[in-house]
Write an enzyme that holds these catalytic residues in place. Structure first.
Site, PDB file in Angstrom:
ATOM      1  N   TYR A  67       0.767  -0.766   0.006  1.00 14.70           N
ATOM      2  CA  TYR A  67       0.004  -0.147   0.142  1.00 14.70           C
ATOM      3  C   TYR A  67       0.763   1.212   0.063  1.00 14.70           C
ATOM      4  O   TYR A  67       2.505   1.632   1.021  1.00 14.70           O
ATOM      5  CB  TYR A  67      -0.695  -0.184   1.424  1.00 14.70           C
TER       6      TYR A  67
ATOM      7  N   ASP B 236       0.668  -7.663   6.430  1.00 12.36           N
ATOM      8  CA  ASP B 236      -1.022  -7.143   6.667  1.00 12.36           C
ATOM      9  C   ASP B 236      -1.784  -8.084   5.837  1.00 12.36           C
ATOM     10  O   ASP B 236      -2.014  -8.185   4.912  1.00 12.36           O
ATOM     11  CB  ASP B 236      -0.500  -5.962   6.037  1.00 12.36           C
TER      12      ASP B 236
END
Ligand SMILES: *Cc1c(COP(=O)(O)O)cnc(C)c1O
Length: 379
Positions: A98, A170
């Site tokens: 991200y 994540d």
């Protein structure tokens, strides 16, 4: 207890004073104490809140963790986790994460003496090669954002265990419904709850789930000391979301597979990135690690102009950042989520100007496909 049952019941006991079946929003900043040093476990709302606690118990159960702590955003969860480290420590990171994670690491935390190396985590040997004496953490996003590469979790977990480093994953893209990294040897799992856990595109939040009591205690300390806590109302919304996580994910997965199959057959599309497709380079690994592939797909058009034409002409799919909601969202990583990644790095990673990302929602899949088909016909 099965996953769907846990999603509805874990941490969600009826309210002890009224019997309310849904945990109330405890919108209070403090709690009256009976006498000096005598209280009901709640002293001040940064430190403890019953709505937040119910959500934390729920999320810890879903990931199979020891304890969960919730934060004001996914970024706050990641930032707090990095505070387990000290200046001079080195972290090995998945090379396409991200964009906000990359920005936090490169433009904030390097200023506090942390060092980061980005590698292709689909092969454990790349992690091994990047290892330094001060490597204390491996930070994986899997599947990666937006190219959906699947990390070699088994190999990397072995490396992390042998060398006593924390393995942080994540898990925002698949949710614990399809993937539970702690069961494969990760020590910490992070989510942006903004995405699938909340699931309705109406709150921002994050969570850190720890597998051992020492990390749990330290994260709890940091949650209170740093103070990037989630509000009671957002806690309520996410807990409301997780109750339907299992049914939503099932539909995201079913729709995701159908949309990926449609895109893979389309003559205008050079390549589709979806771990559920047999041609995905880590398809077999994905089948072993995950119990579903979810709704995140990236596909490649030839140019920025082609991507723009599609993005400007879809009607049902909404052009927006974010993902994981019930509605289909479509985005352009190079100018949106990954705009903070330098161009040279983007090109090296394969985040081309023609790359389009879809978060496939749970509408009727025929409608999603018809919308994409109509926009692609204009090319
Ligand atoms: C959105 C996202 C984040 C950041 O979370 P916020 O809630 O937006 O702060 C981190 N990781 C991944 C994979 C994300 O998609």
């Amino acid at each position: 207890m099965g996953f769907a049952t846990k999603a509805i019941h874990a941490g969600q006991d009826p309210d002890p004073t009224t019997g309310a079946v849904t945990v109330p929003i405890y919108q209070t900043s403090t709690y009256v104490q009976e006498s000096l040093g005598r209280h009901k476990g709640f002293e001040y709302a940064r430190t403890q809140n019953p709505t937040r606690l119910a959500l934390e118990k729920n999320l810890a159960a879903l990931e199979g963790g020891h304890t969960a702590h919730c934060f004001a955003s996914g970024m706050a969860a990641i930032d707090t986790t990095m505070r387990l480290l000290r200046a001079g420590d080195h972290v090995i990171v998945s090379e396409n994460t991200y964009g906000g994670t990359y920005r936090l690491f490169e433009r904030v935390l390097t200023g506090f003496g942390l060092e980061f190396t980005y590698v292709d985590t689909t092969e454990a040997v790349n992690v091994e090669r990047a290892w330094r004496e001060k490597t204390r953490m491996i930070f994986l996003e899997t599947p990666t954002n937006p190219l959906m590469a699947v990390a070699d979790l088994e190999g990397i977990a072995t490396l992390a265990r042998d060398r006593a480093a924390r393995l942080v994953v994540d898990n925002t893209f698949l949710s614990p419904c399809f993937f539970r990294p702690l069961e494969w040897g990760a020590s910490i799992v992070i989510h942006s709850t903004t995405k699938y856990l909340n699931g309705h595109s109406d709150s921002v939040g994050g969570v850190v789930v720890t597998s051992n009591p020492e990390d749990a205690e330290r994260i709890g300390f940091l949650q209170n000391a740093v103070g990037a806590i989630i509000s009671p109302f957002d806690s309520f919304l996410i807990a409301r979301g997780t109750k339907t996580l299992a049914v939503r994910m099932r539909q995201h997965d079913e729709n995701g597979r159908a949309v990926a199959a449609f895109l893979a057959e389309h003559p205008k599309i050079a390549r589709v990135h979806y771990p559920g497709l047999p041609q995905h380079p880590q398809h077999l690994r994905a089948r072993r690690l995950f119990s579903g592939f979810g709704g995140m797909i990236a596909f490649e058009l030839s140019t920025l102009a082609a991507a723009r034409l599609v993005l400007d002409n879809v009607r049902l799919c909404s052009l927006a950042e974010s993902l994981g909601g019930v509605e289909t969202l479509i985005s352009h990583p190079a100018t949106m989520t990954h705009a903070s990644v330098p161009i040279s790095q983007r090109e090296r990673l394969g985040i081309t100007d023609g790359l389009v990302r879809i978060s496939v929602g749970i509408e009727d899949v025929e409608d999603i496909i018809a919308d994409l088909d109509a926009a692609l016909h204009l090319m």
